[in-house]
Write a protein that holds these residues in place. Structure first.
Motif: not given
Length: 275
Positions: A215-224
């Motif tokens: 989930q944390m990786a997806d959050l960083f990806k969405d933010s990018a």
């Protein structure tokens, strides 16, 4: 004419026959006029007119000499504005044409009767008075036209100055607006866009260094992705503020090209006019 339509006029007689002069002098005095001068030649008649003001001239049309009463009448009327009446022994087409051509105020046949003399002088008075009124009215009309023309020219000049001043303000406003657009576009491109780009790379570096998963990786990806979308929108805004076409080709050419593209759609017809 200072003494127009008055009975007591100052009259000059130009006649080389002494008996005619004596008869005229008596007739004029009986009518209440004054014989102010008598001349028997062209030179004498012209000299007297330069020295004295007259109200009327009685001229022998065939006075002895190279220059006749016709020549005297031309000088009297053109230079001194003096009404003239011809005295003549004959009445023919030549006399009548001379009267019309020169514009004298009549002629009297010799021997001169009191009735003919009185009538000729009365007609000359009235005609000359009316001519002076016409001249005065024409002069007043010309002055009025000149005044109105000058006022219209001044109004047009002022309007032209106002138009030029308005156009100058418009150009200055357009230049100021263009400069402001460039400044905002530069701030967006060189300021916010660079910071967002740096933030995107920082987030990517953080994600890699932390080895995020789930989930944390997806959050960083969405933010990018959000940062990338923001960058795209900012670049589009910057591009619209200062389109390269306008910078390279100028506003008029760019507008014409845009209108041509719209006209190709056959939906609306736009014509670009340059004044």
């Amino acid at each position: 004419w200072a003494k127009s339509l008055q009975r007591d006029m100052d009259i000059i007689i130009v006649e080389d026959d002494e008996l005619t002069v004596l008869a005229l002098k008596a007739q004029l005095q009986n009518m209440g006029h004054r014989v102010a001068a008598i001349a028997n030649s062209y030179t004498m008649a012209i000299n007297l007119a330069e020295q004295t003001n007259f109200d009327l001239a009685l001229l022998d049309i065939n006075i002895v000499g190279k220059k006749t009463g016709v020549d005297i009448a031309k000088v009297y009327q053109s230079k001194y504005n003096l009404p003239c009446i011809f005295l003549t022994s004959t009445s023919n087409d030549f006399i009548i044409n001379q009267v019309r051509e020169i514009g004298v105020y009549g002629y009297i046949l010799k021997p001169i009767s009191n009735k003919d003399l009185f009538t000729a002088i009365e007609i000359a008075e009235i005609r000359f008075h009316n001519d002076q009124l016409k001249l005065q009215k024409n002069k007043e009309l010309e002055e009025l036209v000149a005044s109105r023309t000058l006022a219209l020219k001044e109004a047009n000049d002022q309007l032209e100055e106002e138009i030029q001043y308005t156009l100058k303000l418009q150009r200055e406003l357009e230049q100021a607006e263009q400069s402001e657009r460039k400044r905002i576009a530069a701030n967006l491109h060189d300021g916010i866009c660079q910071k967002l780009t740096a933030a995107k790379y920082c987030m990517g570096a953080i994600s890699k260094s932390l080895k995020l998963h789930g989930q944390m990786a997806d959050l960083f990806k969405d933010s990018a992705s959000l940062i990338e979308e923001s960058l795209t929108e900012l670049r589009e805004v910057s591009h619209r503020l200062t389109p390269p076409e306008i910078e390279q080709r100028g506003l008029l050419i760019s507008l014409r090209q845009m209108f041509d593209r719209l006209n190709d759609l056959d939906f609306i017809k736009i014509q670009c006019c340059q004044n």
